[in-house]
Design an enzyme around this catalytic site. Structure first.
Site, PDB file in Angstrom:
ATOM      1  N   GLY A 186      -4.220  25.866  22.924  1.00 28.06           N
ATOM      2  CA  GLY A 186      -2.763  26.011  23.010  1.00 28.06           C
ATOM      3  C   GLY A 186      -2.193  26.801  21.842  1.00 28.06           C
ATOM      4  O   GLY A 186      -1.308  27.636  22.010  1.00 28.06           O
ATOM      5  N   CYS A 187      -2.710  26.546  20.648  1.00 25.99           N
ATOM      6  CA  CYS A 187      -2.199  27.220  19.448  1.00 25.99           C
ATOM      7  C   CYS A 187      -2.568  28.701  19.447  1.00 25.99           C
ATOM      8  O   CYS A 187      -1.791  29.542  19.013  1.00 25.99           O
ATOM      9  CB  CYS A 187      -2.727  26.532  18.191  1.00 25.99           C
ATOM     10  SG  CYS A 187      -2.132  24.828  18.055  1.00 25.99           S
ATOM     11  N   THR A 188      -3.751  29.010  19.961  1.00 24.05           N
ATOM     12  CA  THR A 188      -4.174  30.408  20.056  1.00 24.05           C
ATOM     13  C   THR A 188      -3.297  31.140  21.063  1.00 24.05           C
ATOM     14  O   THR A 188      -2.824  32.249  20.798  1.00 24.05           O
ATOM     15  CB  THR A 188      -5.663  30.492  20.440  1.00 24.05           C
ATOM     16  OG1 THR A 188      -6.428  29.836  19.431  1.00 24.05           O
ATOM     17  CG2 THR A 188      -6.120  31.937  20.580  1.00 24.05           C
TER      18      THR A 188
END
Length: 163
Positions: free
Chosen positions: A48-50
């Site tokens: 998700g952060c990527t």
């Protein structure tokens, strides 16, 4: 330390954190020049952060056109941020909030009491929070909503300057 979450209309506290290039970042120094999209995220290089970081990267020129700078904050180390930035060619600053002091100062909630939350703050040049978006499960919406809010802020400023 401030326990209560920072909300729309609040003036943000100034802070200083180490950047991925080893220098120091001060929020109020940047606010003198432009609006800031400050986003807290759980962890470098997770799915998700990527996705979120790459979407901010892909829209980065649009943020610049809107007179804003993007700044990401997590508790990861400076070295982790350097790898994350390099792997995904991220053009914006990532700040290392070891111990989560800034996260606490902003009142960013934890998911299930464990995971650091994902919250984006749109801050105008006066240091006032114009919008807060809190969603762990919608990393891409943080980017699209931030752009919408910046467009509104800019059209308000144009209207205000004409009056």
């Amino acid at each position: 330390m401030k326990e209560e979450a920072i909300k729309v209309g609040d003036k943000v506290p100034d802070f200083e954190l180490e950047r991925q290039d080893g220098g120091f970042f001060r929020l109020y120094d940047l606010l003198r020049e432009k609006n800031v999209v400050l986003y807290f995220y759980p962890k470098d290089s997770t799915p998700g952060c990527t996705k979120q970081a790459c979407e901010f990267r892909d829209q980065y020129e649009v943020f610049k056109e809107q007179g804003a700078e993007v700044v990401g904050i997590s508790s990861d180390s400076v070295e982790s941020h350097q790898r994350f930035e390099k792997n995904y060619r991220l053009p914006f600053k990532l700040l290392s909030d070891k111990g989560g002091q800034i996260r606490k100062m902003f009142g960013v909630p934890r998911k299930l009491g464990l995971l650091p939350g994902r919250v984006t703050y749109i801050i105008d040049q006066d240091g006032i929070v114009r919008y807060v978006f809190n969603s762990m499960s919608k990393p891409l919406e943080h980017v699209s909503i931030a752009l919408e809010v910046l467009r509104e802020i800019n059209s308000e400023q144009k209207h205000y300057n004409k009056a």
